[in-house]
Design a protein around this motif. Structure first.
Motif, PDB file in Angstrom:
ATOM      1  N   LEU A 183       2.076   6.380  -6.673  1.00 12.57           N
ATOM      2  CA  LEU A 183       0.957   7.495  -7.217  1.00 12.57           C
ATOM      3  C   LEU A 183       1.459   8.890  -7.014  1.00 12.57           C
ATOM      4  O   LEU A 183       1.031   9.747  -8.005  1.00 12.57           O
ATOM      5  CB  LEU A 183      -0.328   7.290  -6.243  1.00 12.57           C
ATOM      6  N   ASN A 184       2.151   9.188  -6.186  1.00 12.71           N
ATOM      7  CA  ASN A 184       2.363  10.624  -5.896  1.00 12.71           C
ATOM      8  C   ASN A 184       4.012  10.835  -6.420  1.00 12.71           C
ATOM      9  O   ASN A 184       4.626  11.943  -6.319  1.00 12.71           O
ATOM     10  CB  ASN A 184       2.731  10.914  -4.500  1.00 12.71           C
ATOM     11  N   TYR A 234       0.792  -1.103  -0.047  1.00  9.83           N
ATOM     12  CA  TYR A 234       0.051   0.038  -0.186  1.00  9.83           C
ATOM     13  C   TYR A 234       0.861   1.343  -0.109  1.00  9.83           C
ATOM     14  O   TYR A 234       0.781   2.228  -0.817  1.00  9.83           O
ATOM     15  CB  TYR A 234      -0.930   0.072   1.110  1.00  9.83           C
ATOM     16  N   THR A 235       1.812   1.094   0.920  1.00  7.13           N
ATOM     17  CA  THR A 235       2.692   2.466   0.983  1.00  7.13           C
ATOM     18  C   THR A 235       3.565   2.689  -0.261  1.00  7.13           C
ATOM     19  O   THR A 235       3.541   3.819  -0.972  1.00  7.13           O
ATOM     20  CB  THR A 235       3.611   2.312   2.131  1.00  7.13           C
ATOM     21  N   ALA A 280       2.568   1.870  -3.274  1.00  4.36           N
ATOM     22  CA  ALA A 280       1.424   2.064  -4.248  1.00  4.36           C
ATOM     23  C   ALA A 280       1.171   3.625  -4.058  1.00  4.36           C
ATOM     24  O   ALA A 280       1.192   4.571  -5.101  1.00  4.36           O
ATOM     25  CB  ALA A 280       0.210   1.240  -4.004  1.00  4.36           C
ATOM     26  N   VAL A 281       1.035   4.038  -2.986  1.00  4.08           N
ATOM     27  CA  VAL A 281       1.039   5.671  -2.617  1.00  4.08           C
ATOM     28  C   VAL A 281       2.111   6.212  -3.076  1.00  4.08           C
ATOM     29  O   VAL A 281       1.854   7.639  -3.565  1.00  4.08           O
ATOM     30  CB  VAL A 281       0.487   5.976  -1.223  1.00  4.08           C
TER      31      VAL A 281
END
Length: 93
Positions: free
Chosen positions: A88-89, A81-82, A84-85
């Motif tokens: 994404l950024n 998850y981390t 991916a974030v």
């Protein structure tokens, strides 16, 4: 010593502090680093989080991405998850 899980636990204690142990972020970094290098996915995740935020060490998005990836390779779901974030950024890529 070479107890990866033990070092992760000590890192947690130093990161948060307790009634009998003051918070010490440099010691937390030291123990999470030993845990990560010892093969603990939790240690890798925690070390990556310190690099991501620059807590107890110099901030390094590249080191954060590297250690989150190592944790993910060992099945650590929160690392996915981390990462991916971060992607994404556009951080650490």
């Amino acid at each position: 010593q070479s107890d990866a899980l033990g070092h992760n636990g000590l890192g947690y204690i130093f990161f948060h502090g307790t009634a009998s142990q003051e918070q010490d972020l440099s010691e937390a970094f030291k123990h999470f680093n030993l845990s990560a290098h010892g093969g603990s996915a939790d240690g890798m995740f925690n070390l990556a989080s310190l690099y991501l935020t620059g807590t107890g060490t110099a901030q390094s998005f590249q080191q954060a991405a590297l250690w989150y990836t190592q944790a993910l390779d060992r099945g650590h779901t929160p690392a996915a998850y981390t990462l991916a974030v971060m992607h994404l950024n556009g951080i650490g890529t």
